[in-house]
Design an enzyme around this catalytic site. Sequence first.
Site, PDB file in Angstrom:
ATOM      1  N   HIS A  28       0.755  -1.092  -0.051  1.00 31.20           N
ATOM      2  CA  HIS A  28      -0.039  -0.098  -0.013  1.00 31.20           C
ATOM      3  C   HIS A  28       0.918   1.372  -0.046  1.00 31.20           C
ATOM      4  O   HIS A  28       2.075   1.186  -0.001  1.00 31.20           O
ATOM      5  CB  HIS A  28      -0.781  -0.031   0.972  1.00 31.20           C
ATOM      6  N   HIS A  85       1.336   3.906   1.893  1.00 30.76           N
ATOM      7  CA  HIS A  85       1.833   4.646   3.135  1.00 30.76           C
ATOM      8  C   HIS A  85       3.474   4.803   3.020  1.00 30.76           C
ATOM      9  O   HIS A  85       3.912   4.055   2.877  1.00 30.76           O
ATOM     10  CB  HIS A  85       1.441   3.995   4.400  1.00 30.76           C
ATOM     11  N   ASP A 139       5.719   5.075   5.160  1.00 30.93           N
ATOM     12  CA  ASP A 139       6.414   3.980   5.935  1.00 30.93           C
ATOM     13  C   ASP A 139       6.490   2.667   5.425  1.00 30.93           C
ATOM     14  O   ASP A 139       7.437   1.540   5.905  1.00 30.93           O
ATOM     15  CB  ASP A 139       6.156   3.966   7.475  1.00 30.93           C
ATOM     16  N   HIS A 140       6.002   2.431   4.241  1.00 29.64           N
ATOM     17  CA  HIS A 140       5.704   1.200   3.394  1.00 29.64           C
ATOM     18  C   HIS A 140       6.588   1.399   2.135  1.00 29.64           C
ATOM     19  O   HIS A 140       7.093   0.261   1.306  1.00 29.64           O
ATOM     20  CB  HIS A 140       4.529   0.444   3.252  1.00 29.64           C
ATOM     21  N   HIS A 143      -7.755  -0.797   5.341  1.00 28.35           N
ATOM     22  CA  HIS A 143      -6.676   0.143   5.761  1.00 28.35           C
ATOM     23  C   HIS A 143      -6.241   1.381   4.729  1.00 28.35           C
ATOM     24  O   HIS A 143      -6.295   2.413   5.189  1.00 28.35           O
ATOM     25  CB  HIS A 143      -5.358  -0.718   6.348  1.00 28.35           C
ATOM     26  N   ASP A 156      -0.636  -3.897   6.075  1.00 33.67           N
ATOM     27  CA  ASP A 156      -0.974  -3.412   7.466  1.00 33.67           C
ATOM     28  C   ASP A 156      -2.627  -4.012   7.573  1.00 33.67           C
ATOM     29  O   ASP A 156      -3.339  -3.122   7.836  1.00 33.67           O
ATOM     30  CB  ASP A 156      -0.941  -2.029   7.586  1.00 33.67           C
ATOM     31  N   HIS A 199       4.558  -4.731  10.843  1.00 35.98           N
ATOM     32  CA  HIS A 199       4.703  -4.023  12.005  1.00 35.98           C
ATOM     33  C   HIS A 199       4.969  -5.088  13.146  1.00 35.98           C
ATOM     34  O   HIS A 199       4.332  -6.025  13.064  1.00 35.98           O
ATOM     35  CB  HIS A 199       3.811  -2.882  12.512  1.00 35.98           C
TER      36      HIS A 199
END
Length: 242
Positions: free
Chosen positions: A55, A57, A59-60, A113, A132, A170
């Site tokens: 996805h 985001h 942080d990915h 998400h 996530d 995570h």
Amino acid sequence: MLEIVRLPVLSDNYSWLVHDADSGRTLVVDAGEAQPVLDAAAARGWTIDAIWATHWHPDHVGGNAAIKAATGARVTGPEAERARIDTLDDGVGEGDTVSLGAHEARVMTVPGHTAGHIAFHFVADGVIFTGDTLFAMGCGRLFEGDAAQMFANMQRFAALPDDTAVYCGHEYTQSNGRFALSVDGANAALVERMAQVDAQRAEGEATVPTTIGAERATNPFLRAGSAEELARLRAGKDAFKG
């Protein structure tokens, strides 16, 4: 067999380095940060050929550009989120297949998400990368979707074989487990698992990957009987302070 290396990045994220010895190919799933990924591959003499994103985001996908620049790797991710992943080369969606050497992964679209979130399921290898969406004893926050979508995702995951290894994005297991105990404290399997998780975390050890069987026994979101129940659980987790 696939060789899968867990790479802690940022504060509590995991990127996953995946290597196929037969073909010599290597990919990274959810490259939240570049340097730890590049260093881990170099230490093993591997060259990263591909980046797979679950996805959009940051942080990915935050490491995508630097890894592409260093290696020439192509980025595969959700076509539905192309506008939000500026490094995306190959967009995929439900039912598409992507490969690492002879190992084929089926793409599952699992929104909730984020609107276009996907998972990569190596069916024959018994491995799934859930980003996530499904966590150890938890599920992702509903930022761009709703409980009905996440419930449908959980039903799909629950239908996979018990020994399917789940690689998520995570290290949330301990906090997820504390919430799970608050709503399912009579679950002996959950109590036993949390004792193990607490011991692992006290030693600084990671708690993932997990398995579908473990989640079916202890994850309240995977065990929810309806979208309404999942919605109540998610709201409770969002407010949980334990």
